[in-house]
Design a protein around this motif. Structure first.
Motif, PDB file in Angstrom:
ATOM      1  N   ALA B 674      -8.250 -50.465 -28.344  1.00  0.00           N
ATOM      2  CA  ALA B 674      -9.313 -49.508 -28.686  1.00  0.00           C
ATOM      3  C   ALA B 674     -10.454 -50.244 -29.377  1.00  0.00           C
ATOM      4  O   ALA B 674     -10.331 -50.708 -30.497  1.00  0.00           O
ATOM      5  CB  ALA B 674      -8.757 -48.416 -29.589  1.00  0.00           C
ATOM      6  N   ARG B 675     -11.550 -50.352 -28.687  1.00  0.00           N
ATOM      7  CA  ARG B 675     -12.645 -51.216 -29.109  1.00  0.00           C
ATOM      8  C   ARG B 675     -13.223 -50.807 -30.459  1.00  0.00           C
ATOM      9  O   ARG B 675     -13.507 -51.636 -31.297  1.00  0.00           O
ATOM     10  CB  ARG B 675     -13.740 -51.165 -28.038  1.00  0.00           C
ATOM     11  CG  ARG B 675     -14.809 -52.165 -28.226  1.00  0.00           C
ATOM     12  CD  ARG B 675     -15.738 -52.179 -27.045  1.00  0.00           C
ATOM     13  NE  ARG B 675     -15.199 -52.974 -25.953  1.00  0.00           N
ATOM     14  CZ  ARG B 675     -15.920 -53.318 -24.873  1.00  0.00           C
ATOM     15  NH1 ARG B 675     -17.164 -52.926 -24.766  1.00  0.00           N
ATOM     16  NH2 ARG B 675     -15.400 -54.042 -23.926  1.00  0.00           N
ATOM     17  N   GLU B 688     -14.220 -40.434 -28.342  1.00  0.00           N
ATOM     18  CA  GLU B 688     -14.507 -41.589 -29.197  1.00  0.00           C
ATOM     19  C   GLU B 688     -13.784 -42.838 -28.715  1.00  0.00           C
ATOM     20  O   GLU B 688     -13.979 -43.923 -29.255  1.00  0.00           O
ATOM     21  CB  GLU B 688     -14.036 -41.303 -30.639  1.00  0.00           C
ATOM     22  CG  GLU B 688     -14.705 -40.123 -31.289  1.00  0.00           C
ATOM     23  CD  GLU B 688     -16.036 -40.489 -31.929  1.00  0.00           C
ATOM     24  OE1 GLU B 688     -16.267 -41.691 -32.145  1.00  0.00           O
ATOM     25  OE2 GLU B 688     -16.829 -39.574 -32.192  1.00  0.00           O
ATOM     26  N   LEU B 689     -12.909 -42.653 -27.740  1.00  0.00           N
ATOM     27  CA  LEU B 689     -12.026 -43.758 -27.381  1.00  0.00           C
ATOM     28  C   LEU B 689     -12.672 -44.646 -26.312  1.00  0.00           C
ATOM     29  O   LEU B 689     -13.014 -44.194 -25.235  1.00  0.00           O
ATOM     30  CB  LEU B 689     -10.715 -43.162 -26.848  1.00  0.00           C
ATOM     31  CG  LEU B 689      -9.480 -44.042 -26.854  1.00  0.00           C
ATOM     32  CD1 LEU B 689      -9.172 -44.567 -28.246  1.00  0.00           C
ATOM     33  CD2 LEU B 689      -8.291 -43.255 -26.316  1.00  0.00           C
ATOM     34  N   VAL B 690     -12.864 -45.920 -26.648  1.00  0.00           N
ATOM     35  CA  VAL B 690     -13.341 -46.893 -25.666  1.00  0.00           C
ATOM     36  C   VAL B 690     -12.287 -47.977 -25.581  1.00  0.00           C
ATOM     37  O   VAL B 690     -11.988 -48.647 -26.568  1.00  0.00           O
ATOM     38  CB  VAL B 690     -14.691 -47.514 -26.089  1.00  0.00           C
ATOM     39  CG1 VAL B 690     -15.163 -48.499 -25.023  1.00  0.00           C
ATOM     40  CG2 VAL B 690     -15.723 -46.434 -26.319  1.00  0.00           C
ATOM     41  N   LEU B 691     -11.706 -48.114 -24.418  1.00  0.00           N
ATOM     42  CA  LEU B 691     -10.602 -49.060 -24.273  1.00  0.00           C
ATOM     43  C   LEU B 691     -11.031 -50.268 -23.465  1.00  0.00           C
ATOM     44  O   LEU B 691     -11.651 -50.143 -22.419  1.00  0.00           O
ATOM     45  CB  LEU B 691      -9.424 -48.394 -23.555  1.00  0.00           C
ATOM     46  CG  LEU B 691      -8.746 -47.260 -24.294  1.00  0.00           C
ATOM     47  CD1 LEU B 691      -7.586 -46.743 -23.466  1.00  0.00           C
ATOM     48  CD2 LEU B 691      -8.257 -47.713 -25.655  1.00  0.00           C
ATOM     49  N   ASP B 692     -10.685 -51.431 -23.975  1.00  0.00           N
ATOM     50  CA  ASP B 692     -10.890 -52.633 -23.180  1.00  0.00           C
ATOM     51  C   ASP B 692      -9.845 -52.664 -22.083  1.00  0.00           C
ATOM     52  O   ASP B 692      -8.686 -52.353 -22.308  1.00  0.00           O
ATOM     53  CB  ASP B 692     -10.749 -53.871 -24.070  1.00  0.00           C
ATOM     54  CG  ASP B 692     -11.925 -53.999 -25.012  1.00  0.00           C
ATOM     55  OD1 ASP B 692     -13.036 -53.615 -24.608  1.00  0.00           O
ATOM     56  OD2 ASP B 692     -11.730 -54.458 -26.145  1.00  0.00           O
ATOM     57  N   ALA B 693     -10.297 -53.050 -20.907  1.00  0.00           N
ATOM     58  CA  ALA B 693      -9.378 -53.040 -19.778  1.00  0.00           C
ATOM     59  C   ALA B 693      -8.536 -54.306 -19.723  1.00  0.00           C
ATOM     60  O   ALA B 693      -7.559 -54.374 -19.018  1.00  0.00           O
ATOM     61  CB  ALA B 693     -10.146 -52.862 -18.481  1.00  0.00           C
ATOM     62  N   GLY B 694      -8.937 -55.300 -20.435  1.00  0.00           N
ATOM     63  CA  GLY B 694      -8.149 -56.525 -20.382  1.00  0.00           C
ATOM     64  C   GLY B 694      -8.389 -57.332 -21.624  1.00  0.00           C
ATOM     65  O   GLY B 694      -9.105 -56.924 -22.526  1.00  0.00           O
ATOM     66  N   GLY B 709     -14.792 -56.310 -29.725  1.00  0.00           N
ATOM     67  CA  GLY B 709     -13.922 -56.712 -28.636  1.00  0.00           C
ATOM     68  C   GLY B 709     -14.345 -57.979 -27.948  1.00  0.00           C
ATOM     69  O   GLY B 709     -13.794 -58.335 -26.913  1.00  0.00           O
ATOM     70  N   THR B 710     -15.336 -58.674 -28.477  1.00  0.00           N
ATOM     71  CA  THR B 710     -15.775 -59.889 -27.804  1.00  0.00           C
ATOM     72  C   THR B 710     -15.250 -61.138 -28.483  1.00  0.00           C
ATOM     73  O   THR B 710     -15.615 -62.235 -28.131  1.00  0.00           O
ATOM     74  CB  THR B 710     -17.308 -59.966 -27.748  1.00  0.00           C
ATOM     75  OG1 THR B 710     -17.821 -59.820 -29.061  1.00  0.00           O
ATOM     76  CG2 THR B 710     -17.862 -58.901 -26.863  1.00  0.00           C
ATOM     77  N   ILE B 711     -14.409 -60.956 -29.476  1.00  0.00           N
ATOM     78  CA  ILE B 711     -13.868 -62.122 -30.160  1.00  0.00           C
ATOM     79  C   ILE B 711     -12.397 -62.252 -29.807  1.00  0.00           C
ATOM     80  O   ILE B 711     -11.613 -61.324 -29.988  1.00  0.00           O
ATOM     81  CB  ILE B 711     -14.015 -61.986 -31.679  1.00  0.00           C
ATOM     82  CG1 ILE B 711     -15.496 -61.942 -32.026  1.00  0.00           C
ATOM     83  CG2 ILE B 711     -13.333 -63.134 -32.399  1.00  0.00           C
ATOM     84  CD1 ILE B 711     -15.764 -61.368 -33.362  1.00  0.00           C
ATOM     85  N   ALA B 712     -12.045 -63.390 -29.290  1.00  0.00           N
ATOM     86  CA  ALA B 712     -10.647 -63.609 -28.962  1.00  0.00           C
ATOM     87  C   ALA B 712      -9.854 -63.611 -30.250  1.00  0.00           C
ATOM     88  O   ALA B 712     -10.277 -64.144 -31.259  1.00  0.00           O
ATOM     89  CB  ALA B 712     -10.492 -64.938 -28.248  1.00  0.00           C
TER      90      ALA B 712
END
Lengths: 435, 894
Positions: B674-675, B688-694, B709-712
């Motif tokens: 959940a981003r 409100e839910l934004v999920l990264d697909a991978g 979500g852009t940081i490993a």
């Protein structure tokens, strides 16, 4: 060849008291206003002023009636702002008009405000104009007392208040959007356009910014009729203009002549410039204030026609200042002095101007002080290209927000165009040396 | 957006569908075309100053800046044509002529937009042979920020941030032309709570932060995405370490939460983690002294003490205070231990300084983005600027930029007052009597306006009980589409409340009675009857009825409003277990001290004031042997005969998702994806839910908004939050690689998956006990008239205080303003004192000596004290049982 005195008539006729309300009224001041108030606002702008072909006298030469027509219909309040921040080096005509005929200016302001339906006008006067400010302030008081300002002007039902605001010494505040910022109490830096002032100007309201000479011309256009005014001048450069003549001339000063007069007449006529002193010849001249590119002695017979100088010679009449330099002048030194001015006056807002003008100044300093390298002129042209891509000809192109940066490139472009060999010949420093 | 608002533009040959009015630079970026820039920042108004983003727009004269040019239908934009590239090249050369090029010693070196963009778009070498301009450097512009004027590129990002976003226009440009420089005003440093953001968004190394300066090189940093838990806003951040030390926290641009910003306390508060004053090994009391012990010894001692109290005096003799500073996993396992094993309901994560749990948990909840679209925002809360700074930014923006009217209901002026449309002032403790007026005014204000009414509800003053505020809130609850945003401050207080660390509640926002059967089945038993809150626990302790007390990171002597009661209570309890990272005035008296890992040292989740569950990450390993709080609870439970069988954070998360009704569906796998976190209860907040697909690679330029979500977040050496940019292809050349901003962002899961997840959550909730709803009835608190010689006290908080995060962070500790009594100058005569004097302040509870300062923002008759500053102060004056705190002030005779 005599002057054609419209705007400068009163100040010449009454040299001792032209700025007083009594002298002004005795010589026909506000007669134009009386006529104007019998017309409709639209008739003034879109009939008389349009017919007169009047173009802005501040520098850009934009048709006044067209500028007024950009105001969005029905949007109020709207403001008239008077640009009395004359700071272009060697330009001193608005100062004279402010100091010596403030009522003519006020008359023009009321006519313009009536035409554009503004009820509040601001005069942004250059801070250094102390005498002008004093006289303007008195003139405003007298105009209120006489019913030329305030409520129900001359029984017409039209109201106008005038506020005088003194600048704080920045050249950039003569640029209309920087002027508006300064007037609002902000740091004087130009705004990004669009929106243009006619849409969102002072306090985000529709605003017309007009130059002092432009406004001072209005009473005469109304008095004589736009068509009649348009008979003066040449082509689309109608009417008269005041030229501030300086440099190597016998009689420096302000001269009001019909547009279309030649540079030679302006410089050499006995009752105008009176020629170059000591029998010298004109080496080059700056035809439209420090921002303009240059002409040389070859171009003396070119007419003072805004379109011709631009289209055929790549220069501009700009603020109406003509600087004359004789054959003893080192053009690189002149270019450096001008560059120093622009580098000092850059407001700092955008990169190419802030950094580029300073760079140009430094290189020109070296060239004009014996430290130039052979490649420096090409370097200057390329630096100039980063500020004003393609450089060389008016109208300016620019990577900057306002024309100040490109103005600083004009001298460089002129050196390259007319004095390349002379400049390179004075560059003796080895290529690899660093300053 | 309807089709009419869409336009077609062509950028570098690719046709793009864009929203009307969007800026060329943004549209290009969203479609993978990076137009170089310095001054433009997505969260601020464009100024077109740096001229780096000049592009060609066919049919338009010259080269307009992409950052000030909105797209129009049919527009054709060229960003890399030869003459465009030449202009960009020129701008970079201009920017560099006076730049010192001291990259090897510059904090920004290696993550510098000027470096990166020069490599990608600029000239290979400079033709400038003149002397560069020089300034004295660096010069401090605040306690936390240094300015190097030689490196500055005059982009105005910092000055615009200070003015537009923070509302602290304390930095500006001075001088002009090449001398133009960022300045502060004479004798007025840049004392903004948000100054660190200017360092983050500075595109060069002109602004550096004193805590980070020279601490690390960007390529040595390991990074993970986390949430700040300094307060309960839960700002998203990128936490960075070097050699197992935290060195920097950068704001991550989570649209619903913090939009990229952090406050300085949150940004620099990581320093406390490495305080030399940390307790790193267990301590037990032997012979009157606290001495180091092994973990088994300490755990045995703690378990034994708790067992003895429970067995000898019953479950009601054991109490647990605190838990609002840990993770959700900590809170849940402790709740299970306290309520399921010890069977006590005398559990409170608040310390008498918040609101009743039934109000927080039982009113309809607002989200932070609700502020943006509200019909009105009603402030019935403490000073948000001091307590929840990034929420302050959001509300300020809503009022200033989005035109949302604010209703300011308070006893005194505060940070948002000047943005308020309606200001309602009441006597301290007297808001209850004005509640009908408040409701009427709000009702009038919102008539004809769209959107919810958002009430920011908190504890405006610690000098009085929350009753009057609750009474007013009860009336506001009757407004249509009203939602409450809780302004409780402590990092994870909302997670702790949600997960049952409150009297009368069980995990997942269910009441004790309603959830009793459900949790008895899950846990094997729950308390029989509702227990006491913090005030009740402490008073009961004073009366000798609490025989064992667990301080779960709590320091009641510092944080409970009535210090006299807190101190006596601790003295009276026979057996005290302190779980925490520091020895405090409270825990020094403990019998067993169990050291815990803190933020940055442990994985888990935190719940912010919206009820949004956000992940926190472990970035460093603690020194010594501290444990996560939840593991301690499990260890203690085991010693009391209950095996929770919870080995990992994920297992705890999955158990929470399985048993806590409000958390249904929010299991470990979902929380990882959940981003922007999961807003509880999930089935009501699917939008409100934004999920990264991978899973993800990296990264954004830290000076640009860092997208969530852009940081490993792999263990150990995570990726840089550098620009992650470019490769040079040789001196003087431009490169083909562009600073990649959007390519690295992970794809988002499709709506269908989100819908499936939320409907599954709804189904799960259907079987569980009902979520608690508060029936908003309350009694009007009595009105108390002040006498003519007294001032009525308001006690609030300053951002910087004597709390542990602050006082153990060397950069922040000196910023605490200290204790001073503020009164309106007109009151000086009345009470016969002069400004600057030291005065004796006396209440019904106690007496302290303080300096006295004038404050014109206070109403007459009202005095203000800041809570929890060093030395004696508000805590010594407040009587937890009194309806208001009236004080008398007298000049000290010297």
């Amino acid at each position: 060849m005599p002057e054609t005195r419209l705007v400068t008539k009163r100040l010449h006729d009454r040299p001792d008291d032209s700025w007083t309300v009594d002298a002004a009224l005795a010589t026909g001041a506000y007669d134009g206003l009386r006529t104007a108030l019998t017309m409709t606002p639209a008739a003034i702008g879109q009939e008389q002023v349009k017919a007169s072909g009047l173009r802005g006298r501040g520098g850009a030469g934009f048709p006044a009636a067209t500028k007024w027509s950009f105001l969005p219909e029905g949007s109020h309040p709207r403001y008239l702002v008077v640009n009395d921040d004359e700071g272009e080096p060697s330009t001193f005509k608005d100062r004279m008009l402010t100091e010596r005929d403030p009522h003519q200016l006020l008359e023009g302001i009321v006519i313009a405000a009536f035409s554009i339906e503004a009820h509040l006008a601001f005069i942004y006067i250059r801070g250094e104009f102390a005498l002008g400010y004093e006289r303007l302030e008195q003139a405003v008081k007298d105009a209120y007392a006489q019913g030329f300002l305030g409520k129900d002007i001359l029984g017409s039902g039209f109201d106008l208040d005038v506020v005088i605001h003194r600048g704080a010494g920045a050249y950039i505040c003569g640029e209309e959007t920087a002027l508006l910022e300064s007037l609002e109490g902000e740091r004087g830096m130009p705004r990004i356009r669009p929106p243009f002032p006619a849409i969102e100007g002072l306090y985000a309201k529709p605003t017309v910014v007009n130059n002092v000479e432009t406004l001072s011309t209005l009473p005469h256009i109304i008095a004589m009729g736009g068509d009649k005014y348009a008979e003066l001048g040449v082509g689309k450069s109608t009417g008269t203009r005041i030229f501030s003549l300086s440099g190597h001339v016998n009689r420096p000063g302000n001269y009001e002549v019909e547009l279309g007069t030649t540079f030679r007449e302006l410089i050499e006529a006995p009752d105008l410039g009176g020629g170059v002193p000591n029998g010298r010849t004109v080496k080059f001249l700056i035809p439209g204030g420090a921002s303009s590119q240059w002409l040389t002695g070859e171009h003396l017979d070119v007419a003072l026609d805004m379109d011709v100088v631009q289209q055929e010679y790549g220069v501009m009449l700009g603020s109406g200042a003509v600087m004359v330099f004789d054959d003893t002048t080192n053009p690189a030194l002149v270019a450096w002095r001008l560059a120093k001015f622009f580098a000092h006056e850059s407001c700092g807002k955008c990169t190419p101007c802030r950094e580029g003008t300073g760079w140009i100044e430094k290189v020109l300093y070296r060239i004009s002080h014996g430290l130039g390298r052979p490649q420096d002129l090409d370097l200057l042209v390329d630096v100039g290209d980063g500020i004003s891509p393609g450089v060389v000809n008016a109208p300016f192109t620019q990577t900057t927000i306002c024309p100040l940066g490109p103005s600083a490139v004009s001298a460089v472009a002129s050196l390259d165009k007319y004095f390349r060999d002379e400049v390179i010949a004075m560059c003796h420093a080895p290529e690899q040396v660093s300053a | 957006m309807s089709d009419n608002d869409r336009v077609k533009v062509t950028i570098d040959g690719t046709e793009i569908d864009a929203g009307m009015g969007e800026l060329v630079i943004k549209v290009a970026q969203d479609h993978g075309v990076f137009i170089p820039r310095f001054c433009w920042h997505e969260r601020m108004k464009p100024v077109g100053m740096c001229r780096m983003c000049l592009v060609e727009i066919e049919g338009q004269k010259g080269l307009p800046p992409a950052c000030t040019t909105p797209v129009a239908d049919g527009m054709v934009v060229n960003t890399r044509k030869e003459h465009v590239a030449k202009a960009q090249d020129a701008v970079l050369e201009f920017l560099l002529i006076n730049h010192p090029l001291d990259c090897p010693v510059c904090d920004r070196g290696g993550e510098c937009p000027l470096q990166d963009q020069t490599l990608a778009f600029g000239p290979g070498e400079s033709r400038f042979v003149e002397e560069k301009r020089h300034f004295e450097k660096p010069i401090p512009i605040s306690d936390l920020v240094l300015l190097d004027r030689e490196r500055c590129v005059q982009c105005a990002r910092c000055t615009r941030f200070a003015d537009e976003i923070a509302g602290d226009p304390l930095i500006d440009f001075g001088e002009r032309s090449g001398e133009m420089q960022v300045i502060t005003y004479p004798d007025e440093p840049f004392t903004s709570y948000f100054s660190g953001n200017t360092v983050q968004i500075c595109p060069v190394g002109a602004l550096t932060a004193t805590p980070y300066r020279f601490k690390a090189r960007p390529w040595d940093l390991a990074t993970s995405e986390t949430s700040c838990t300094t307060c309960s806003v839960g700002c998203r951040g990128a936490l960075q370490s070097s050699s197992n030390r935290l060195v920097r926290l950068l704001g991550v641009d989570s649209e619903p939460v913090n939009q990229g910003w952090l406050c300085d306390k949150g940004r620099f508060g990581y320093e406390f983690v490495h305080s030399p004053n940390r307790v790193t090994r267990p301590l037990v009391r032997r012979g009157g002294e606290l001495v180091e012990a092994s973990w088994p010894e300490a755990l045995d001692a703690a378990a034994e003490g708790l067992r003895r109290a429970r067995d000898d005096h019953g479950s009601g003799s054991v109490a647990v205070l605190g838990g609002a500073r840990g993770t959700n996993e900590d809170a849940y396992v402790w709740a299970r231990f306290a309520k399921g094993v010890l069977r006590t309901d005398h559990v409170d994560c608040q310390l008498g300084d918040g609101l009743p749990p039934e109000v927080v948990l039982g009113l309809p909840r607002a989200t932070i983005p609700d502020c943006d679209r509200a019909a009105a925002i009603v402030l019935l809360a403490p000073d948000l600027k001091e307590e929840l700074p990034v929420l302050f930014l959001r509300v300020r923006r809503a009022a200033e930029e989005l035109g949302v009217p604010l209703v300011d209901v308070a006893a005194r002026d505060h940070g948002l007052t000047r943005h308020a449309k309606i200001v309602i002032r009441h006597a301290p403790g007297g808001v209850g009597g004005l509640r009908d007026e408040v409701v009427d005014k709000v009702r009038d204000l919102v008539s004809g306006r769209e959107g919810p009414v958002v009430v920011v509800l908190g504890r405006p003053s610690l000098a009085e009980p929350p009753d009057a505020t609750v009474h007013a809130a009860a009336a506001l609850a009757a407004l249509p589409d009203v939602r409450f945003l809780s302004a409780l401050r402590r990092g994870n207080v909302h997670g702790a409340l949600d997960l049952g660390l409150a009297p009368g509640f069980l995990p997942g926002r269910v009441g004790l009675e309603a959830g009793s059967a459900h949790f008895a089945a899950a846990w094997g038993g729950v308390p029989d009857a509702p227990g006491l809150d913090a005030a009740g626990i402490l008073e009961s302790a004073v009366q000798g009825q609490v025989h064992a007390l667990v301080l779960l990171g709590a320091d009641p002597v510092a944080d409970f409003p009535d210090r006299v009661v807190a101190r006596r209570a601790i003295e009276h309890v026979e057996f005290v277990v302190a779980v925490g990272a520091f020895l405090t005035d409270s825990s020094r008296a403990a019998d067993v001290v169990l050291p815990t890992a803190v933020w940055g040292e442990k994985e888990g989740t935190t719940t912010n004031l919206e009820g949004r569950v956000l992940r926190v990450s472990q970035q460093v390993t603690p020194g010594g042997t501290p444990m996560a709080d939840w593991r301690l609870a499990g260890e203690l439970a085991l010693r009391l005969g209950a095996d929770f069988d919870l080995a990992t954070v994920s297992e705890v998360q999955n158990e929470i998702a399985g048993v806590a009704p409000a958390h249904a569906g929010a299991d470990a796998a979902l929380l990882r994806r959940a981003r922007d976190g999961v807003v509880l209860p999930m089935h009501e907040h699917g939008d409100e839910l934004v999920l990264d697909a991978g899973s993800l690679a990296i990264t954004d330029a830290s000076w640009e908004p860092i997208r969530p979500g852009t940081i490993a977040s792999e263990e150990g050496h995570a990726s840089n939050v550098g620009t992650g940019v470019v490769e040079a292809t040789g001196t003087g050349s431009t490169t083909t690689v562009k600073p990649g901003l959007t390519e690295t962002e992970a794809p988002v899961a499709p709506d269908e998956e989100v819908a499936a997840i939320t409907s599954a959550a709804a189904a799960a909730v259907g079987d569980a006990p009902k979520l608690y709803r508060w029936a908003p009835v309350s009694d009007a608190p009595p009105a108390v008239k002040p006498d003519a010689y007294s001032l009525r006290l308001v006690v609030g908080r300053s951002l910087y205080d004597a709390g542990r995060v602050n006082s153990e962070s060397p950069s922040l500790a000196p910023l605490a303003p200290g204790q001073a009594l503020l009164v309106h100058p007109k009151d000086f005569d009345r009470v016969g004192v002069v400004p600057g004097a030291r005065v004796r302040v006396t209440s019904g509870r106690g007496s302290v000596q303080l300096p006295l300062h004038p404050d014109r923002s206070l109403p007459e008759g009202v005095a203000f004290l800041s809570f929890n500053q060093r030395g004696e102060g508000a805590g010594d004056l407040i009587d937890i049982g009194a309806p208001v705190t009236d004080i008398r002030v007298e000049t000290l005779r010297s």
